[in-house]
Design a protein around this motif. Structure first.
Motif, PDB file in Angstrom:
ATOM      1  N   UNK A   1      75.394  58.141-103.780  1.00  0.00           N
ATOM      2  CA  UNK A   1      74.590  58.166-102.567  1.00  0.00           C
ATOM      3  C   UNK A   1      74.835  59.395-101.720  1.00  0.00           C
ATOM      4  N   UNK A   2      74.014  59.514-100.663  1.00  0.00           N
ATOM      5  CA  UNK A   2      74.117  60.599 -99.685  1.00  0.00           C
ATOM      6  C   UNK A   2      74.125  59.993 -98.291  1.00  0.00           C
ATOM      7  N   UNK A   3      74.991  60.515 -97.439  1.00  0.00           N
ATOM      8  CA  UNK A   3      75.163  59.979 -96.088  1.00  0.00           C
ATOM      9  C   UNK A   3      74.892  61.069 -95.061  1.00  0.00           C
ATOM     10  N   UNK A   4      73.988  60.786 -94.127  1.00  0.00           N
ATOM     11  CA  UNK A   4      73.750  61.667 -92.985  1.00  0.00           C
ATOM     12  C   UNK A   4      74.618  61.177 -91.838  1.00  0.00           C
ATOM     13  N   UNK A   5      75.538  62.022 -91.382  1.00  0.00           N
ATOM     14  CA  UNK A   5      76.474  61.686 -90.310  1.00  0.00           C
ATOM     15  C   UNK A   5      75.992  62.360 -89.028  1.00  0.00           C
ATOM     16  N   UNK A   6      76.021  61.659 -87.893  1.00  0.00           N
ATOM     17  CA  UNK A   6      75.499  62.264 -86.660  1.00  0.00           C
ATOM     18  C   UNK A   6      76.333  63.437 -86.169  1.00  0.00           C
ATOM     19  N   UNK A   7      75.787  64.157 -85.214  1.00  0.00           N
ATOM     20  CA  UNK A   7      76.425  65.327 -84.614  1.00  0.00           C
ATOM     21  C   UNK A   7      77.846  64.976 -84.181  1.00  0.00           C
ATOM     22  N   UNK A   8      78.871  65.637 -84.718  1.00  0.00           N
ATOM     23  CA  UNK A   8      80.250  65.288 -84.376  1.00  0.00           C
ATOM     24  C   UNK A   8      80.671  65.728 -82.982  1.00  0.00           C
TER      25      UNK A   8
ATOM     26  N   UNK B   1      81.881  54.802 -96.049  1.00  0.00           N
ATOM     27  CA  UNK B   1      82.596  55.549 -97.087  1.00  0.00           C
ATOM     28  C   UNK B   1      83.742  54.720 -97.645  1.00  0.00           C
ATOM     29  N   UNK B   2      84.472  54.035 -96.766  1.00  0.00           N
ATOM     30  CA  UNK B   2      85.586  53.205 -97.219  1.00  0.00           C
ATOM     31  C   UNK B   2      85.097  52.039 -98.075  1.00  0.00           C
ATOM     32  N   UNK B   3      83.855  51.605 -97.867  1.00  0.00           N
ATOM     33  CA  UNK B   3      83.268  50.540 -98.690  1.00  0.00           C
ATOM     34  C   UNK B   3      82.816  51.051-100.050  1.00  0.00           C
ATOM     35  N   UNK B   4      82.805  52.388-100.226  1.00  0.00           N
ATOM     36  CA  UNK B   4      82.473  52.963-101.516  1.00  0.00           C
ATOM     37  C   UNK B   4      81.008  53.256-101.735  1.00  0.00           C
ATOM     38  N   UNK B   5      80.202  53.327-100.662  1.00  0.00           N
ATOM     39  CA  UNK B   5      78.756  53.503-100.847  1.00  0.00           C
ATOM     40  C   UNK B   5      78.410  54.849-101.492  1.00  0.00           C
ATOM     41  N   UNK B   6      79.283  55.856-101.348  1.00  0.00           N
ATOM     42  CA  UNK B   6      78.993  57.159-101.940  1.00  0.00           C
ATOM     43  C   UNK B   6      79.423  57.253-103.399  1.00  0.00           C
ATOM     44  N   UNK B   7      80.178  56.287-103.857  1.00  0.00           N
ATOM     45  CA  UNK B   7      80.774  56.434-105.181  1.00  0.00           C
ATOM     46  C   UNK B   7      81.910  57.434-105.102  1.00  0.00           C
ATOM     47  N   UNK B   8      82.017  58.299-106.096  1.00  0.00           N
ATOM     48  CA  UNK B   8      83.018  59.361-106.048  1.00  0.00           C
ATOM     49  C   UNK B   8      82.520  60.482-105.146  1.00  0.00           C
ATOM     50  N   UNK B   9      83.287  60.867-104.100  1.00  0.00           N
ATOM     51  CA  UNK B   9      82.849  61.958-103.227  1.00  0.00           C
ATOM     52  C   UNK B   9      82.668  63.250-104.016  1.00  0.00           C
ATOM     53  N   UNK B  10      81.572  63.941-103.738  1.00  0.00           N
ATOM     54  CA  UNK B  10      81.237  65.176-104.446  1.00  0.00           C
ATOM     55  C   UNK B  10      81.274  66.382-103.521  1.00  0.00           C
ATOM     56  N   UNK B  11      80.674  66.270-102.344  1.00  0.00           N
ATOM     57  CA  UNK B  11      80.616  67.424-101.451  1.00  0.00           C
ATOM     58  C   UNK B  11      79.829  67.132-100.207  1.00  0.00           C
ATOM     59  N   UNK B  12      79.288  68.205 -99.618  1.00  0.00           N
ATOM     60  CA  UNK B  12      78.516  68.043 -98.401  1.00  0.00           C
ATOM     61  C   UNK B  12      78.258  69.372 -97.730  1.00  0.00           C
ATOM     62  N   UNK B  13      77.638  69.295 -96.564  1.00  0.00           N
ATOM     63  CA  UNK B  13      77.404  70.472 -95.738  1.00  0.00           C
ATOM     64  C   UNK B  13      77.785  70.156 -94.297  1.00  0.00           C
ATOM     65  N   UNK B  14      78.327  71.148 -93.612  1.00  0.00           N
ATOM     66  CA  UNK B  14      78.672  71.045 -92.192  1.00  0.00           C
ATOM     67  C   UNK B  14      78.101  72.273 -91.505  1.00  0.00           C
ATOM     68  N   UNK B  15      77.191  72.073 -90.558  1.00  0.00           N
ATOM     69  CA  UNK B  15      76.451  73.194 -89.982  1.00  0.00           C
ATOM     70  C   UNK B  15      76.371  73.109 -88.471  1.00  0.00           C
TER      71      UNK B  15
END
Length: 366
Positions: A261-268, A136-150
């Motif tokens: 882009x879209x990033x899948x983040x592992x189980x926190x 994210x700090x490298x800018x791979x997502x571009x401008x952050x838009x949103x997400x889901x946390x479940x």
């Protein structure tokens, strides 16, 4: 670097994970374990070749600098305030407190005494989440838009030996599991500005099916299904769902969206796990987990980082400002539901520094 003496209060279910992981961090010197139930403290001390002591002995020991507070949620602030009164820094299991008012009281007491407070979770320091942070700090997502946390499950009475506190004030899916998700989101996207939320509790009691209390019914005092949205200061809006009432689902724990882009983040709730990136027009691809602490359970890395920060006179990452911000955000879901309004968050917090900034040969350093 001189070791930091640590005393542990609370020898329940989570203490084993802390004690196993602490062996990975040479800076931590465990000076004793204590519990209101002396037999539990003795058993845990024997299991890990430590010394069982009383709570008062830990508070009065001049060689102990950090009290690690692993008590049940409703005791977190009481024990932490006693630790501060004894001149100790304190690190609590999550959440920091069972409501924002008492969490704020603790934070103010720590600042008045020039002592540190911290709180779990520290899983955001794991390799999976630090890899996501780097991307994210490298800018791979571009401008952050949103997400889901479940996080959704049928409830903890299926497996926990003493699950009643999960359904008391201070429990529930938001205060129990929300800290992992919201802390990681602050690590990735920065502070939260506003919260919208709805809550529901479809049952007034729960049936325990775990041992040794199988067949016992326990009352439900809190909301067990929470849904809403977080509006971050960076503009992104993340949908949130936390439940103890869902038989099963197909959502990933964390999915983040940006214009590029879209990033899948592992189980926190874990330190490692797959990180997947989809660049606009492409497909999901697994990312290299080059960050350390992705290959196991390091539940206490937040304590070790605090210890190094004490010696190096820098801010620790799982700090009181972060924990208080997350607590205010979590409480805001219920307030938003009760009032039918959107809640503005009052606490300010900086994104924790990337772990790489204090790593030496893959280990926490100065």
């Amino acid at each position: 670097m001189k070791k930091v003496g640590v005393g542990i209060i609370g020898c329940g279910n989570i203490s084993g994970a802390y004690l196993k992981a602490m062996a990975s961090f040479p800076i931590l010197d465990i000076r004793g374990v204590a519990d209101m139930n002396a037999d539990m403290a003795k058993a845990k001390a024997e299991e890990f070749n430590l010394t069982a002591r009383t709570v008062d002995e830990l508070f009065s020991d001049p060689d102990i600098e950090i009290i690690v507070n692993l008590t049940i949620p409703k005791a977190h602030v009481e024990v932490a305030l006693r630790a501060l009164d004894a001149g100790k820094h304190t690190y609590s299991e999550k959440p920091l407190g069972i409501n924002f008012a008492e969490g704020k009281k603790l934070a103010e007491a720590a600042k008045a005494r020039n002592l540190r407070i911290g709180a779990a979770p520290d899983t955001f320091l794991g390799g999976g989440h630090q890899t996501a942070r780097t991307l994210i700090d490298q800018g791979v997502l571009g401008t952050p838009v949103g997400g889901t946390a479940t996080f959704m499950c049928p409830g903890h009475e299926r497996w926990h030996p003493n699950p009643a506190f999960y359904y008391e004030v201070g429990g529930g899916p938001m205060l129990d599991m929300g800290p992992y998700y919201i802390t990681d989101l602050v690590n990735l996207f920065g502070p939260v500005a506003k919260v919208a939320g709805f809550t529901f509790s479809p049952r007034t009691e729960r049936l325990i099916t775990s041992e040794p209390r199988n067949g016992e019914k326990i009352p439900v005092q809190i909301a067990t299904h929470v849904a809403g949205a977080l509006a971050f200061k960076n503009g992104a809006v993340v949908q949130v769902g936390m439940s103890f009432d869902v038989a099963g689902h197909k959502h990933v724990p964390l999915e983040l969206y940006g214009t590029e882009g879209t990033l899948i983040v592992p189980d926190p709730n874990h330190f490692g796990g797959e990180v997947q990136l989809l660049k606009k027009g492409g497909q999901f691809e697994n990312q290299d987990l080059s960050s350390p602490y992705a290959d196991g359970n390091y539940r206490s890395i937040g304590v070790a980082d605090m210890a190094h920060a004490i010696r190096s006179n820098r801010q620790h990452r799982a700090n009181g400002d972060l924990a208080l911000h997350v607590l205010e955000v979590m409480e805001a879901f219920q307030t938003a539901s009760d009032t039918g309004t959107t809640i503005s968050i009052t606490t300010a917090v900086d994104r924790p520094a990337p772990l790489a900034e204090s790593l030496i040969d893959g280990q926490i350093g100065k």
